[in-house]
Write a protein that holds these residues in place. Structure first.
Motif, short mmCIF file in Angstrom:
data_model
loop_
_atom_site.label_atom_id
_atom_site.label_comp_id
_atom_site.label_asym_id
_atom_site.label_seq_id
_atom_site.Cartn_x
_atom_site.Cartn_y
_atom_site.Cartn_z
N UNK A 114 0.86 -1.19 0.00
CA UNK A 114 0.00 0.00 0.00
C UNK A 114 0.90 1.25 0.00
N UNK A 115 0.88 2.04 1.05
CA UNK A 115 1.69 3.26 1.07
C UNK A 115 3.01 3.07 1.82
N UNK A 116 3.20 1.86 2.37
CA UNK A 116 4.41 1.59 3.14
C UNK A 116 5.43 0.84 2.30
N UNK A 117 6.69 1.01 2.66
CA UNK A 117 7.77 0.23 2.07
C UNK A 117 8.27 -0.76 3.13
N UNK A 118 8.21 -2.03 2.80
CA UNK A 118 8.62 -3.08 3.74
C UNK A 118 9.96 -3.64 3.31
N UNK A 119 10.94 -3.59 4.18
CA UNK A 119 12.26 -4.14 3.88
C UNK A 119 12.28 -5.60 4.32
N UNK A 120 12.16 -6.50 3.34
CA UNK A 120 12.12 -7.93 3.63
C UNK A 120 13.50 -8.49 3.94
N UNK A 121 14.52 -7.99 3.23
CA UNK A 121 15.90 -8.41 3.44
C UNK A 121 16.74 -7.16 3.64
N UNK A 122 17.54 -7.15 4.71
CA UNK A 122 18.23 -5.92 5.12
C UNK A 122 19.74 -6.13 5.18
N UNK A 123 20.42 -5.85 4.06
CA UNK A 123 21.89 -5.99 3.97
C UNK A 123 22.37 -7.32 4.54
N UNK A 124 21.88 -8.36 3.93
CA UNK A 124 22.14 -9.72 4.41
C UNK A 124 23.30 -10.35 3.64
N UNK A 125 24.19 -11.00 4.36
CA UNK A 125 25.31 -11.74 3.76
C UNK A 125 25.40 -13.13 4.38
N UNK A 126 25.67 -14.13 3.55
CA UNK A 126 25.82 -15.49 4.05
C UNK A 126 26.51 -16.34 2.99
N UNK A 127 26.96 -17.52 3.42
CA UNK A 127 27.60 -18.48 2.52
C UNK A 127 26.99 -19.85 2.74
N UNK A 128 26.62 -20.51 1.63
CA UNK A 128 26.15 -21.90 1.69
C UNK A 128 27.22 -22.76 1.04
N UNK A 129 27.83 -23.63 1.83
CA UNK A 129 28.92 -24.46 1.33
C UNK A 129 28.39 -25.62 0.48
N UNK A 130 29.15 -25.95 -0.55
CA UNK A 130 28.77 -27.05 -1.43
C UNK A 130 28.69 -28.36 -0.65
N UNK A 131 27.61 -29.11 -0.88
CA UNK A 131 27.46 -30.40 -0.23
C UNK A 131 26.92 -30.35 1.18
N UNK A 132 26.56 -29.16 1.66
CA UNK A 132 26.03 -29.04 3.02
C UNK A 132 24.51 -28.99 3.02
N UNK A 133 23.92 -29.46 4.12
CA UNK A 133 22.50 -29.33 4.35
C UNK A 133 22.31 -28.19 5.34
N UNK A 134 21.59 -27.16 4.91
CA UNK A 134 21.47 -25.94 5.70
C UNK A 134 20.01 -25.70 6.08
N UNK A 135 19.76 -25.49 7.36
CA UNK A 135 18.41 -25.19 7.83
C UNK A 135 18.21 -23.69 7.98
N UNK A 136 17.06 -23.22 7.56
CA UNK A 136 16.72 -21.80 7.60
C UNK A 136 15.58 -21.61 8.60
N UNK A 137 15.86 -20.86 9.67
CA UNK A 137 14.91 -20.68 10.77
C UNK A 137 14.53 -19.21 10.89
N UNK A 138 13.26 -18.96 11.17
CA UNK A 138 12.82 -17.59 11.41
C UNK A 138 11.31 -17.55 11.54
N UNK A 139 10.80 -16.48 12.20
CA UNK A 139 9.35 -16.35 12.31
C UNK A 139 8.77 -16.04 10.93
#
Length: 248
Positions: free
Chosen positions: A14-39
């Motif tokens: 609507x009239x608001x701007x929602x920042x879904x991702x805020x200057x996020x940095x990460x690395x996912x290593x090859x062959x790894x199983x990575x869990x993503x947690x958050x509300x």
């Protein structure tokens, strides 16, 4: 290896701007199983949609093995298997087999390879009894299993799952977990979001904890347990959110 470097993403609500991702940095290593947690609303799905090139960041870069993923989207997508929550991507008027054949064809697979993959996936996920029935009459759990098979039909190097066990019964969830173990043993890279902490604890080497578009922890589970002197993921996540920890 997947590298996310200082990525941001905003949406207009609507009239608001929602920042879904805020200057996020990460690395996912090859062959790894990575869990993503958050509300809900933490930015997990937005992150996964960027990783699979469905949406582009407003700022920052995402690379796969050193190459920007948005410069050659088709090449990147051919290496990915993606499933977003209840978005099964199945055609109701087709049978489960016809759905899998169709998606296999889209990935440029031969008829022989498609047939072999369908047989393997149908056996592994217990779908043989309804493989030749139309999807429109399927239960939620049946649809979810076909959707997971659709995600894996082309034997991708990297798999992105958003709430993959939603709608699955205990037996089917266990089958899915066994499949994760197999994929891990084959050197596949898997990133999946879930609210089920036991899944993270059982399946993942690494975990990414998100809160309001930022990371509160990224790294191995064992390092997290050692740092906090606690192995209760529910407690650890809540504690980091309450403390306002930001991972740098």
């Amino acid at each position: 290896m997947i590298v996310v470097d200082q990525v941001t993403k905003q949406f207009k609500d609507k009239k608001q701007v929602v920042k879904a991702i805020d200057y996020l940095s990460l690395t996912v290593k090859k062959g790894h199983v990575v869990g993503l947690i958050g509300e809900n609303g933490a930015g997990k799905t937005t992150l996964l949609r960027m990783l699979c090139t469905l949406i582009e960041p407003d700022e920052g870069n995402i690379t796969l093995d050193g190459e920007n993923i948005f410069e050659n989207k088709e090449k990147v997508r051919s290496r990915l298997g993606v499933l977003f929550g209840s978005e099964t991507g199945l055609y109701n008027r087709l049978t489960a087999r016809e759905n899998l054949e169709y998606f296999g064809t889209l990935y440029g697979m031969s008829s022989h390879d498609i047939k072999n993959q369908i047989e393997m996936l149908a056996k592994r996920f217990g779908m043989r009894k309804y493989l030749d029935r139309k999807v429109e009459g399927f239960s939620k759990g049946m649809r979810q299993k076909v959707a997971i098979a659709r995600t894996l039909i082309h034997n991708p190097d990297i798999v992105l799952f958003d709430e993959p066990t939603t709608g699955l019964d205990i037996t089917s969830s266990n089958i899915f977990r066994e499949f994760i173990y197999q994929y891990k043993s084959e050197g596949k890279t898997i990133v999946f979001s879930t609210h089920i902490m036991d899944e993270i604890a059982q399946l993942c080497e690494d975990v990414i904890m998100m809160h309001k578009g930022q990371i509160v922890y990224e790294g191995s589970l064992e390092d997290l347990y050692a740092q906090e002197n606690n192995r209760d993921l529910n407690y650890l996540f809540t504690s980091k959110v309450v403390r306002g920890d930001l991972y740098v």
